[in-house]
Design an enzyme around this catalytic site. Structure first.
Site, PDB file in Angstrom:
ATOM      1  N   ASN A  79       0.869  -1.179   0.000  1.00 22.68           N
ATOM      2  CA  ASN A  79       0.000   0.000   0.000  1.00 22.68           C
ATOM      3  C   ASN A  79       0.903   1.224   0.000  1.00 22.68           C
ATOM      4  O   ASN A  79       2.094   1.131   0.332  1.00 22.68           O
ATOM      5  CB  ASN A  79      -0.958   0.017   1.187  1.00 22.68           C
ATOM      6  CG  ASN A  79      -0.287   0.390   2.493  1.00 22.68           C
ATOM      7  OD1 ASN A  79       0.777  -0.151   2.836  1.00 22.68           O
ATOM      8  ND2 ASN A  79      -0.883   1.294   3.243  1.00 22.68           N
ATOM      9  N   HIS A  90       4.854   6.834  -6.685  1.00 20.63           N
ATOM     10  CA  HIS A  90       4.982   5.505  -6.097  1.00 20.63           C
ATOM     11  C   HIS A  90       6.407   5.262  -5.582  1.00 20.63           C
ATOM     12  O   HIS A  90       7.385   5.695  -6.190  1.00 20.63           O
ATOM     13  CB  HIS A  90       4.640   4.438  -7.131  1.00 20.63           C
ATOM     14  CG  HIS A  90       3.189   4.405  -7.506  1.00 20.63           C
ATOM     15  ND1 HIS A  90       2.257   3.691  -6.791  1.00 20.63           N
ATOM     16  CD2 HIS A  90       2.507   5.010  -8.516  1.00 20.63           C
ATOM     17  CE1 HIS A  90       1.061   3.842  -7.343  1.00 20.63           C
ATOM     18  NE2 HIS A  90       1.189   4.643  -8.394  1.00 20.63           N
TER      19      HIS A  90
END
Length: 228
Positions: A79, A90
Site C-alpha cells: 500500500n 509511487h
C-alpha cells in the site's frame, strides 16, 4: 534489427496504452507544488520534502495507479506510504530501493527518480497497490483489507491483461491470496491468466536484502519475462 536497450523498449516506440510524452493522467500529478518530471541530474534532495503536517494529512489518501493495457509486468506494492501519498509518486520515500532495483534488474536503462514514473509504461511496466489507502506502516493494514485487495487486483488484471504480476512483499501475498507457504519467485497459480511472481519488499527497513540481492531478485523476474 537493432536489439532492444536494457530497459526493453526502443526509444520512440512506447507500448500501446502508454501515455504520450509530456501527457499525465488526471490526478497523477504530485499535489505539492509544481513538480514536473524531467531528467534527474541532481540529488533527489532538490525536490521539496513533505512537512510533518503534509505527511499526517496523507493518511488514507489514495494514490492513482500507473497502469496501461497489455503491460509486460505490473508491480504490486502493499500500500502507499505517507510520503508517496503526499508527493503523488509511487515508492517515493528516500531510502526505498524499488527504483534502484528496477535499474539493477534491467527493467530501465537508467536509474529513474520517482518523479519520472510516467516513463514506465513505455518500458512495459506499471505500478498498483494491493491496498489503495496510504498508511505510515504496512502492518497497520488488516488481513481483511489484504484479502479484499487481492480480489480487486484480480479484477484489475483481468481488465488490463499484463503478462506478469509481481507482488513486492511475500507476507502480504501470503495473507491476501491465502497462500501461507508461498516463497519468493514464480508462483504455480495464475491471476486472471497473468503469471505471478513474488519479490522482496524494497523498503529500506527490509534488512534481509541488500541493494545488490534485491536487484538480483528483480533481474530474475526480468529474465523470466523476456523468456516468455
Amino acid at each position: 534489427m537493432t536489439p532492444d536497450p536494457p530497459g526493453g523498449r526502443r526509444p520512440g516506440r512506447p507500448r500501446p496504452g502508454a501515455p504520450a510524452p509530456g501527457d499525465r493522467r488526471p490526478g497523477s500529478g504530485p499535489p505539492l507544488g509544481d513538480r514536473r518530471p524531467g531528467p534527474v541530474t541532481g540529488p533527489a534532495g532538490r525536490y521539496p520534502r513533505p512537512t510533518r503536517e503534509e505527511l499526517a494529512a496523507a493518511a488514507d489518501r489514495l494514490l492513482p495507479d500507473l497502469i496501461a493495457p497489455g503491460l509486460d509486468v505490473l508491480f504490486v506494492g502493499i500500500n502507499p506510504g505517507l510520503w508517496s501519498a503526499a508527493v503523488g509518486w509511487h515508492f517515493a520515500r528516500p531510502g526505498n530501493r524499488f527504483w534502484p532495483a528496477l535499474y539493477r534488474g534491467g527493467f530501465t536503462p537508467r536509474l529513474l527518480h520517482p518523479s519520472e514514473q510516467d516513463e514506465l509504461p513505455g518500458y512495459g511496466i506499471g505500478i498498483t497497490n494491493l491496498v489503495e489507502r496510504a498508511s505510515a506502516r504496512a502492518d497497520e493494514l488488516t488481513a481483511a483489507e489484504l484479502v479484499a485487495g487481492a480480489e480487486t487486483l484480480r479484477e484489475k488484471v483481468a481488465r488490463y491483461r499484463p503478462r506478469w504480476v509481481a507482488v513486492v512483499g511475500v507476507t502480504a501475498y501470503r495473507i491476501g491470496f491465502a497462500r501461507p507457504k508461498a516463497t519468493f519467485g514464480p508462483q504455480p497459480e495464475r491471476l486472471a491468466d497473468a503469471r505471478l511472481w513474488v519479490l522482496p519488499n524494497p523498503s529500506g527497513l527490509n534488512a534481509h536484502f541488500t541493494p545488490e540481492s534485491l536487484g538480483a531478485a528483480f533481474a530474475e523476474l526480468r529474465q523470466a519475462s523476456n523468456a516468455l
